[in-house]
Write an enzyme that holds these catalytic residues in place. Structure first.
Site, PDB file in Angstrom:
ATOM      1  N   HIS A 141       4.655 -21.895 -78.170  1.00 31.75           N
ATOM      2  CA  HIS A 141       5.202 -23.249 -78.282  1.00 31.75           C
ATOM      3  C   HIS A 141       4.072 -24.268 -78.199  1.00 31.75           C
ATOM      4  O   HIS A 141       2.989 -23.966 -77.706  1.00 31.75           O
ATOM      5  CB  HIS A 141       6.175 -23.550 -77.132  1.00 31.75           C
ATOM      6  CG  HIS A 141       7.582 -23.103 -77.412  1.00 31.75           C
ATOM      7  ND1 HIS A 141       8.080 -21.918 -76.916  1.00 31.75           N
ATOM      8  CD2 HIS A 141       8.578 -23.685 -78.122  1.00 31.75           C
ATOM      9  CE1 HIS A 141       9.342 -21.795 -77.313  1.00 31.75           C
ATOM     10  NE2 HIS A 141       9.671 -22.845 -78.048  1.00 31.75           N
ATOM     11  N   LYS A 145       5.145 -28.456 -73.975  1.00 36.16           N
ATOM     12  CA  LYS A 145       6.346 -27.829 -73.379  1.00 36.16           C
ATOM     13  C   LYS A 145       6.178 -27.643 -71.876  1.00 36.16           C
ATOM     14  O   LYS A 145       5.146 -27.138 -71.421  1.00 36.16           O
ATOM     15  CB  LYS A 145       6.630 -26.491 -74.069  1.00 36.16           C
ATOM     16  CG  LYS A 145       7.943 -25.864 -73.630  1.00 36.16           C
ATOM     17  CD  LYS A 145       8.383 -24.752 -74.563  1.00 36.16           C
ATOM     18  CE  LYS A 145       9.615 -24.032 -74.052  1.00 36.16           C
ATOM     19  NZ  LYS A 145      10.802 -24.885 -73.930  1.00 36.16           N
TER      20      LYS A 145
HETATM   21  P1  NAD Z   1      10.316 -34.645 -74.505  1.00 35.27           P
HETATM   22  O1  NAD Z   1       9.428 -34.616 -73.323  1.00 35.27           O
HETATM   23  O2  NAD Z   1       9.758 -35.037 -75.830  1.00 35.27           O
HETATM   24  O3  NAD Z   1      11.577 -35.589 -74.237  1.00 35.27           O
HETATM   25  C1  NAD Z   1      12.295 -35.616 -73.032  1.00 35.27           C
HETATM   26  C2  NAD Z   1      12.743 -37.047 -72.827  1.00 35.27           C
HETATM   27  O4  NAD Z   1      13.693 -37.095 -71.768  1.00 35.27           O
HETATM   28  C3  NAD Z   1      11.597 -37.987 -72.470  1.00 35.27           C
HETATM   29  O5  NAD Z   1      11.605 -39.047 -73.386  1.00 35.27           O
HETATM   30  C4  NAD Z   1      11.942 -38.474 -71.054  1.00 35.27           C
HETATM   31  O6  NAD Z   1      11.626 -39.817 -70.856  1.00 35.27           O
HETATM   32  C5  NAD Z   1      13.451 -38.290 -71.044  1.00 35.27           C
HETATM   33  N1  NAD Z   1      14.031 -38.151 -69.715  1.00 35.27           N
HETATM   34  C6  NAD Z   1      13.544 -37.475 -68.638  1.00 35.27           C
HETATM   35  N2  NAD Z   1      14.410 -37.565 -67.622  1.00 35.27           N
HETATM   36  C7  NAD Z   1      15.465 -38.295 -68.071  1.00 35.27           C
HETATM   37  C8  NAD Z   1      16.684 -38.710 -67.499  1.00 35.27           C
HETATM   38  N3  NAD Z   1      17.016 -38.432 -66.234  1.00 35.27           N
HETATM   39  N4  NAD Z   1      17.552 -39.410 -68.279  1.00 35.27           N
HETATM   40  C9  NAD Z   1      17.238 -39.713 -69.543  1.00 35.27           C
HETATM   41  N5  NAD Z   1      16.079 -39.373 -70.136  1.00 35.27           N
HETATM   42  C10 NAD Z   1      15.220 -38.653 -69.402  1.00 35.27           C
HETATM   43  O7  NAD Z   1      10.964 -33.181 -74.593  1.00 35.27           O
HETATM   44  P2  NAD Z   1      11.679 -32.514 -75.865  1.00 35.27           P
HETATM   45  O8  NAD Z   1      10.675 -31.791 -76.684  1.00 35.27           O
HETATM   46  O9  NAD Z   1      12.600 -33.523 -76.483  1.00 35.27           O
HETATM   47  O10 NAD Z   1      12.523 -31.364 -75.138  1.00 35.27           O
HETATM   48  C11 NAD Z   1      13.527 -31.703 -74.203  1.00 35.27           C
HETATM   49  C12 NAD Z   1      14.143 -30.422 -73.627  1.00 35.27           C
HETATM   50  O11 NAD Z   1      14.787 -29.674 -74.676  1.00 35.27           O
HETATM   51  C13 NAD Z   1      13.117 -29.440 -73.008  1.00 35.27           C
HETATM   52  O12 NAD Z   1      13.719 -28.845 -71.883  1.00 35.27           O
HETATM   53  C14 NAD Z   1      12.915 -28.399 -74.109  1.00 35.27           C
HETATM   54  O13 NAD Z   1      12.528 -27.149 -73.606  1.00 35.27           O
HETATM   55  C15 NAD Z   1      14.305 -28.338 -74.704  1.00 35.27           C
HETATM   56  N6  NAD Z   1      14.425 -27.877 -76.094  1.00 35.27           N
HETATM   57  C16 NAD Z   1      15.566 -27.218 -76.388  1.00 35.27           C
HETATM   58  C17 NAD Z   1      15.820 -26.833 -77.685  1.00 35.27           C
HETATM   59  C18 NAD Z   1      17.138 -26.188 -78.012  1.00 35.27           C
HETATM   60  O14 NAD Z   1      17.412 -25.887 -79.193  1.00 35.27           O
HETATM   61  N7  NAD Z   1      18.009 -25.979 -77.030  1.00 35.27           N
HETATM   62  C19 NAD Z   1      14.892 -27.107 -78.701  1.00 35.27           C
HETATM   63  C20 NAD Z   1      13.713 -27.794 -78.354  1.00 35.27           C
HETATM   64  C21 NAD Z   1      13.504 -28.188 -77.045  1.00 35.27           C
END
Ligand code: NAD
Length: 250
Positions: A141, A145
């Site tokens: 990844h 991450k």
């Molecule tokens: P990222 O860091 O780009 O975005 C996360 C966002 O959440 C940030 O902008 C942060 O400010 C915000 N945030 C943090 N705490 C918060 C809260 N309490 N309320 C509102 N916003 C809040 O991360 P990302 O790449 O978007 O990934 C997010 C999550 O999704 C990770 O856990 C990742 O592993 C997961 N993910 C899952 C899939 C899937 O298909 N299920 C795919 C990709 C990523």
């Protein structure tokens, strides 16, 4: 459909793009910790969202899902790394189901990755009989991450351990000294901007098999999450990916 985005990072933005293409309206964007409480206090709560799509951080997802459940707003959550709180959160969602609470969580919403998980689940039944073929798992990844191994890798590792009598558990990384054949080795590599690669390697005495899924972008995850949001509207309780896929295919 009126959608709220809880978390507006890489995935929140990708979900927005796909949701708008599919004709949905984004009525709320929660961009930072503490923002959800404020957004739920408005009238109507969360801009009148019918479903919330939650992609935040492991330390934020459980409280976000609980708050959305109390407000009776169904949630599709893709945030990974909070498995230790899953049972507690699911119990609360079930308790609020008559108020409209619903949860569908998946560590990977990409349709291709979901198919990949099913293929691995089937393959493991065949592999169980092939004692001299050893199995390992590699995931790659992007370097931003937060968790390792990621949620999909954990799900794959659990599937492999459950299905292979010769593996009693999994461990991340190589052991000091010789590898314990009873433990599935899981390796997580964090490099560049890779959106997600998973490889189940099957190492035989004279040959090697590989089952591999490679995401080309975040769009696949986003598309699956938006489709899950379309499906969850009007449903309540804790819903499984299997139920969603069954309806999707029929
Ligand atoms: P990222 O860091 O780009 O975005 C996360 C966002 O959440 C940030 O902008 C942060 O400010 C915000 N945030 C943090 N705490 C918060 C809260 N309490 N309320 C509102 N916003 C809040 O991360 P990302 O790449 O978007 O990934 C997010 C999550 O999704 C990770 O856990 C990742 O592993 C997961 N993910 C899952 C899939 C899937 O298909 N299920 C795919 C990709 C990523």
């Amino acid at each position: 459909m009126k959608l709220a985005l809880v978390g507006y990072g890489r995935m929140g933005r990708a979900v927005e793009e796909v949701a708008v293409e599919r004709g949905h309206a984004i009525v709320a964007r929660v961009v930072r910790p503490g923002g959800l409480e404020a957004a739920l206090a408005t009238s109507p709560p969360l801009g009148g969202a019918e479903v919330a799509v939650e992609f935040t951080r492991a330390d934020a997802a459980p409280e976000n899902i609980l708050a959305l459940g109390r407000a009776g707003i169904p949630v599709v959550s893709g945030t990974t790394g909070w498995g230790h709180r899953m049972a507690e959160v699911e119990a609360e969602v079930r308790a609020s189901a008559d108020r409209g609470a619903a949860l569908l969580h998946a560590p990977n919403f990409s349709p291709g990755a979901l198919l990949f998980l099913e293929v691995v689940r089937s393959a493991v039944r065949l592999l169980d009989g092939l004692e001299d073929y050893d199995v390992h798992l590699l995931e790659i990844h992007h370097r931003h991450k937060a968790d390792h191994p990621g949620g999909t890798a954990r799900r794959l590792a659990e599937t492999l351990v459950e299905g292979l009598a010769r593996k009693r558990g999994w461990r991340e990384g190589a052991a000091d000294g010789a590898a314990d054949p009873g433990l599935l080795q899981v390796d997580a590599v964090r490099v560049g901007e890779n959106p997600g690669t998973h490889v189940v390697g099957v190492e035989g005495p004279d040959d090697r098999l590989e089952f591999r899924h490679e995401a080309r972008s975040r769009r696949g995850f986003a598309r699956g999450a938006v489709m899950a949001a379309e499906w969850i509207r009007g449903r309540t309780g804790v819903l499984s990916v299997e139920e969603w896929l069954r309806d999707w295919r029929s």
